[in-house]
Design a protein around this motif. Structure first.
Motif, PDB file in Angstrom:
ATOM      1  N   ARG A  61      46.397  30.511  39.181  1.00 48.38           N
ATOM      2  CA  ARG A  61      46.185  31.632  40.091  1.00 48.38           C
ATOM      3  C   ARG A  61      45.329  32.715  39.430  1.00 48.38           C
ATOM      4  N   PRO A  62      44.247  33.148  40.063  1.00 50.10           N
ATOM      5  CA  PRO A  62      43.436  34.217  39.456  1.00 50.10           C
ATOM      6  C   PRO A  62      44.181  35.547  39.487  1.00 50.10           C
ATOM      7  N   LEU A  63      43.804  36.429  38.581  1.00 45.95           N
ATOM      8  CA  LEU A  63      44.369  37.773  38.574  1.00 45.95           C
ATOM      9  C   LEU A  63      43.497  38.675  39.448  1.00 45.95           C
ATOM     10  N   ILE A  64      44.116  39.340  40.389  1.00 44.70           N
ATOM     11  CA  ILE A  64      43.405  40.286  41.258  1.00 44.70           C
ATOM     12  C   ILE A  64      43.669  41.691  40.731  1.00 44.70           C
ATOM     13  N   VAL A  65      42.612  42.381  40.353  1.00 46.74           N
ATOM     14  CA  VAL A  65      42.727  43.715  39.768  1.00 46.74           C
ATOM     15  C   VAL A  65      42.216  44.723  40.788  1.00 46.74           C
ATOM     16  N   ARG A  66      43.078  45.653  41.195  1.00 51.49           N
ATOM     17  CA  ARG A  66      42.767  46.610  42.254  1.00 51.49           C
ATOM     18  C   ARG A  66      42.157  47.882  41.664  1.00 51.49           C
ATOM     19  N   LEU A  67      40.874  48.022  41.865  1.00 51.37           N
ATOM     20  CA  LEU A  67      40.148  49.181  41.362  1.00 51.37           C
ATOM     21  C   LEU A  67      39.781  50.105  42.528  1.00 51.37           C
ATOM     22  N   GLY A  68      38.962  51.107  42.276  1.00 51.52           N
ATOM     23  CA  GLY A  68      38.639  52.077  43.312  1.00 51.52           C
ATOM     24  C   GLY A  68      37.788  51.499  44.422  1.00 51.52           C
ATOM     25  N   GLY A  69      38.381  51.166  45.549  1.00 49.34           N
ATOM     26  CA  GLY A  69      37.629  50.679  46.692  1.00 49.34           C
ATOM     27  C   GLY A  69      37.208  49.233  46.613  1.00 49.34           C
ATOM     28  N   HIS A  70      37.598  48.507  45.562  1.00 52.29           N
ATOM     29  CA  HIS A  70      37.233  47.092  45.483  1.00 52.29           C
ATOM     30  C   HIS A  70      38.234  46.355  44.598  1.00 52.29           C
ATOM     31  N   GLU A  71      38.171  45.054  44.655  1.00 52.44           N
ATOM     32  CA  GLU A  71      39.014  44.206  43.818  1.00 52.44           C
ATOM     33  C   GLU A  71      38.132  43.413  42.864  1.00 52.44           C
ATOM     34  N   ALA A  72      38.608  43.224  41.648  1.00 49.24           N
ATOM     35  CA  ALA A  72      37.931  42.378  40.672  1.00 49.24           C
ATOM     36  C   ALA A  72      38.857  41.211  40.353  1.00 49.24           C
ATOM     37  N   TYR A  73      38.258  40.087  40.032  1.00 45.99           N
ATOM     38  CA  TYR A  73      39.039  38.873  39.796  1.00 45.99           C
ATOM     39  C   TYR A  73      38.838  38.407  38.353  1.00 45.99           C
ATOM     40  N   THR A 118      38.869  50.532  31.564  1.00 52.50           N
ATOM     41  CA  THR A 118      39.566  50.882  32.802  1.00 52.50           C
ATOM     42  C   THR A 118      40.091  49.611  33.450  1.00 52.50           C
ATOM     43  N   PHE A 119      39.243  48.589  33.485  1.00 49.85           N
ATOM     44  CA  PHE A 119      39.659  47.289  34.023  1.00 49.85           C
ATOM     45  C   PHE A 119      40.879  46.765  33.269  1.00 49.85           C
ATOM     46  N   LEU A 183      33.454  57.741  36.447  1.00 44.28           N
ATOM     47  CA  LEU A 183      34.360  56.628  36.177  1.00 44.28           C
ATOM     48  C   LEU A 183      35.644  56.744  36.996  1.00 44.28           C
ATOM     49  N   LEU A 184      35.993  57.953  37.377  1.00 40.78           N
ATOM     50  CA  LEU A 184      37.212  58.166  38.154  1.00 40.78           C
ATOM     51  C   LEU A 184      37.155  57.408  39.477  1.00 40.78           C
ATOM     52  N   GLN A 185      35.987  57.408  40.126  1.00 37.94           N
ATOM     53  CA  GLN A 185      35.848  56.691  41.397  1.00 37.94           C
ATOM     54  C   GLN A 185      36.009  55.193  41.189  1.00 37.94           C
TER      55      GLN A 185
END
Length: 492
Positions: A61-73, A118-119, A183-185
């Protein structure tokens, strides 16, 4: 004490990836906490070049990382610390960690470290939730992991991870993690944290400052350093903040991995020895002299350095007095390290000028590091400041008498030599100057030549010390309990 669930979050962990002592601390502390019965899991990035990574398995299962306004995998890999069952997890993401370096990413631009780390800080939150394993404590190490506690106090405040306590360890206050406020955004943190009692510092975003404000409890790596960083001279601009947080700040000395650093079993030194029988050390010294192209002479005192070659470590002071040492004392010096180009150049130059008496290896080699410490008569650490230091403890384990400045963890671990009393484990000086270092090396040299029994007593005193993680791990156990109790009180 009840079993605690502890997430250990760090940018480097030995032996997988190591830049400095932080990597050793995370590994050894985790093993010691597991031995005390706690559930410890380590999370770190997966870089393109890793040691001891064979056998790691990727989770489906990939890791879904919830950042500002988007998701990174990202992809998660799982392994264990070698020789243990301590679980380690590695976050693979080529954009952020697809390079061999820890502190410079694939673009080669340090400005990218804001997004990279941050990630990592955000990924720690999402990793725990996705694994359905909510820790009692998140223990984050140094500025690359500092935003985790900020997330826990803000976006996660009403979610499961918001109830966990956070412990933040300062390994070196000199490194802050400064970035543009934009970077805050990217992070998804609320604008409200960008203020003077949060992430804002002189109009920029300071990761370390935010972590210090938001962590439940703060530790650093020696009691003396905990006091020094609350002063204008040692606080790197954060002394007022650290005085404000002083009720929640404690210094805990690092220990060393006694399995890896053991003169009776070390596979890198060839001949083994102990405090009771130092005879094997002579053969190790001879091997060390050969490795650096020095005259193989058992009578000459051999002073060594294993360090980053930077001014913080006081190695410019050594470079400044080397010519006097070579012309006025019958000693040898061996230097192993890499760092500032001017110091690399200077030690290479000195090595060429004094063949057979001064040798330098510019780079890092773990096997040679063990040999350089084990074969030394004296080990040099003239640091301007030293949060804890591991080298002096490694050295004392091997009967290499430390020559250190009275700062941070050095003065907490090296007892000053008292002539004629059989007391002490090393030669200690106060002033960060080339003259002070020169005269202290002269003192060590005179003791070696003129009072060999006292020098041997110093060696044996150092080898008899307890440098294990046992006592320190128990202190962290208490700190975690303190943090958990404090965090729970906030939700009553």
């Amino acid at each position: 004490m009840a079993k605690q669930r502890i997430l250990m979050l760090a940018p480097e962990v030995a032996p997988f990836k190591k830049v400095g002592g932080l990597a050793d601390v995370v590994s050894a502390l985790s093993k010691s906490l597991v031995a005390l019965g706690h559930d410890v899991r380590i999370l770190m990035p997966r870089y393109t070049e890793m040691q001891a990574f064979e056998g790691a398995q990727a989770l489906e299962r990939p890791l879904i990382v919830r950042l500002g306004g988007h998701e990174a995998y990202g992809r998660i890999w799982q392994h264990c610390l070698p020789g243990t069952e301590v679980p380690c997890y590695f976050i693979e993401h080529n954009q952020y960690f697809g390079a061999a370096s820890v502190y410079v990413g694939p673009s080669g631009n340090e400005d990218d470290n804001g997004q990279r780390f941050t990630f990592l800080s955000r990924a720690a939150i999402d990793f725990c939730e996705q694994m359905d394993w909510i820790p009692d404590v998140v223990h984050a190490h140094d500025w690359p992991c500092a935003l985790t506690s900020v997330y826990m106090n803000t976006t996660e405040a009403r979610r499961p991870m918001g109830r966990a306590a956070s412990v933040f360890t300062i390994h070196n206050l000199e490194h802050h993690g400064w970035f543009h406020r934009s970077l805050l955004q990217f992070s998804g943190l609320p604008e409200s944290v960008f203020r003077s009692d949060g992430l804002e510092s002189m109009g920029e975003l300071n990761m370390l400052k935010g972590g210090l404000y938001h962590a439940t409890k703060i530790t650093t790596v020696s009691p003396t350093y905990a006091r020094e960083i609350q002063t204008p001279d040692g606080g790197c601009g954060l002394n007022a903040l650290l005085r404000f947080r002083s009720p929640d700040l404690i210094g805990v000395l690092n220990g060393v991995d006694l399995d890896e650093w053991n003169p009776q079993t070390d596979p890198y030194i060839g001949t083994h020895f102990s405090a009771q029988d130092l005879s094997g050390k002579a053969a190790v010294k001879a091997r060390l002299q050969q490795a650096y192209g020095l005259e193989v002479n058992p009578q000459r005192p051999l002073f060594t350095v294993v360090s980053r070659l930077v001014n913080q470590k006081g190695l410019d002071l050594l470079a400044a007095c080397c010519e006097r040492l070579m012309s006025e004392m019958q000693i040898q010096i061996a230097v192993l390290g890499t760092g500032e180009p001017n110091l690399e150049y200077r030690f290479n130059e000195l090595s060429a000028r004094y063949p057979g008496r001064l040798g330098a290896y510019i780079g890092f080699n773990n096997e040679l590091a063990h040999l350089t410490i084990a074969g030394a008569d004296c080990f040099l650490m003239p640091s301007r400041f030293e949060p804890c230091g591991l080298g002096q403890m490694y050295a004392m384990r091997y009967g290499a008498v430390p020559v250190v400045r009275a700062t941070g963890g050095l003065i907490d671990t090296v007892a000053p030599f008292v002539e004629g009393a059989g007391v002490g484990t090393g030669f200690v000086f106060q002033q960060a100057s080339a003259d002070a270092l020169y005269y202290t090396i002269g003192w060590a040299c005179a003791t070696y030549y003129d009072r060999p029994e006292e020098f041997k007593q110093l060696q044996q005193n150092g080898m008899a010390g307890d440098y294990s993680w046992n006592a320190s791990a128990k202190k962290y156990e208490s700190i975690y309990n303190w943090a958990i109790t404090s965090r729970q009180a906030a939700f009553v």
